[in-house]
Design a protein around this motif. Structure first.
Motif, PDB file in Angstrom:
ATOM      1  N   THR A 125       0.738  -1.115  -0.046  1.00  0.00           N
ATOM      2  CA  THR A 125      -0.010  -0.049  -0.112  1.00  0.00           C
ATOM      3  C   THR A 125       0.939   1.168   0.230  1.00  0.00           C
ATOM      4  O   THR A 125       0.727   2.161  -0.701  1.00  0.00           O
ATOM      5  CB  THR A 125      -0.926   0.076   1.245  1.00  0.00           C
ATOM      6  OG1 THR A 125      -1.750  -1.185   1.331  1.00  0.00           O
ATOM      7  CG2 THR A 125      -1.916   1.212   1.211  1.00  0.00           C
ATOM      8  N   TYR A 169       4.203   6.015  -5.216  1.00  0.00           N
ATOM      9  CA  TYR A 169       4.319   5.768  -6.686  1.00  0.00           C
ATOM     10  C   TYR A 169       3.031   6.869  -7.367  1.00  0.00           C
ATOM     11  O   TYR A 169       3.281   7.606  -8.212  1.00  0.00           O
ATOM     12  CB  TYR A 169       3.770   4.493  -7.506  1.00  0.00           C
ATOM     13  CG  TYR A 169       3.853   4.383  -8.811  1.00  0.00           C
ATOM     14  CD1 TYR A 169       4.983   4.559  -9.800  1.00  0.00           C
ATOM     15  CD2 TYR A 169       2.719   4.448  -9.468  1.00  0.00           C
ATOM     16  CE1 TYR A 169       4.828   4.468 -11.135  1.00  0.00           C
ATOM     17  CE2 TYR A 169       2.508   4.350 -10.860  1.00  0.00           C
ATOM     18  CZ  TYR A 169       3.568   4.187 -11.750  1.00  0.00           C
ATOM     19  OH  TYR A 169       3.576   4.365 -12.853  1.00  0.00           O
ATOM     20  N   THR A 170       1.793   6.679  -6.853  1.00  0.00           N
ATOM     21  CA  THR A 170       0.743   7.523  -7.274  1.00  0.00           C
ATOM     22  C   THR A 170       1.067   9.232  -6.939  1.00  0.00           C
ATOM     23  O   THR A 170       0.912   9.942  -7.666  1.00  0.00           O
ATOM     24  CB  THR A 170      -0.592   7.141  -6.526  1.00  0.00           C
ATOM     25  OG1 THR A 170      -0.817   5.734  -6.789  1.00  0.00           O
ATOM     26  CG2 THR A 170      -1.594   7.991  -7.200  1.00  0.00           C
ATOM     27  N   ALA A 192       2.308   1.774  -3.392  1.00  0.00           N
ATOM     28  CA  ALA A 192       1.400   2.192  -4.357  1.00  0.00           C
ATOM     29  C   ALA A 192       1.125   3.898  -4.163  1.00  0.00           C
ATOM     30  O   ALA A 192       0.912   4.361  -5.178  1.00  0.00           O
ATOM     31  CB  ALA A 192       0.099   1.301  -4.164  1.00  0.00           C
TER      32      ALA A 192
END
Length: 138
Positions: A14, A20-21, A17
């Motif tokens: 999580t 990265y976002t 992610a």
């Protein structure tokens, strides 16, 4: 019941992610944050607003009820310090970590400032304020 390893793996995935976002939408870029805080570019401000709208809708659908608890005298000065630090450094506590991971090494100063600030908050809280334990972050 989930094991500790599964929880750790879930948190790592999580976190990656999210990092990265956040990096890809520009939240790790000091220039982007500066444009947001100076209202030169509303794209990121609208992204924040969109995130708030989404979570409000999700909470409404799931019927999540939150009791905000008491608000103590440190909330307003703390919010002002947090916002000022964010505007100056270009990152809330998570963003400098993303900036360092992206190769922007000056963000190490911000990370050090976050650590020192938390230590100072804990010291001042223990000595003077005696507020609840979670009021100084990490």
């Amino acid at each position: 019941m989930r094991t500790r390893g599964a929880v750790l793996l879930t948190n790592i995935i999580t976190g990656l992610a999210l990092g990265y976002t956040v990096t890809n939408i520009g939240f790790g870029d000091y220039a982007e944050l500066n444009r947001m805080f100076t209202f030169q570019d509303l794209r990121m401000l609208l992204a924040f607003a969109g995130a708030v709208v989404i979570i409000v809708c999700v909470f409404a659908l799931l019927r999540v009820r939150r009791n905000p608890g008491r608000i103590h005298v440190g909330v307003i000065p703390g919010a002002v310090l947090f916002g000022t630090g964010w505007a100056i450094s270009g990152g809330c506590p998570a963003i400098p970590i993303i900036q360092v991971a992206s190769g922007y090494l000056p963000a190490l100063v911000t990370v050090a400032g976050v650590v020192v600030g938390i230590r100072l908050c804990r010291w001042a809280n223990a000595r003077y304020f005696h507020l609840d334990r979670g009021s100084c972050g990490l």
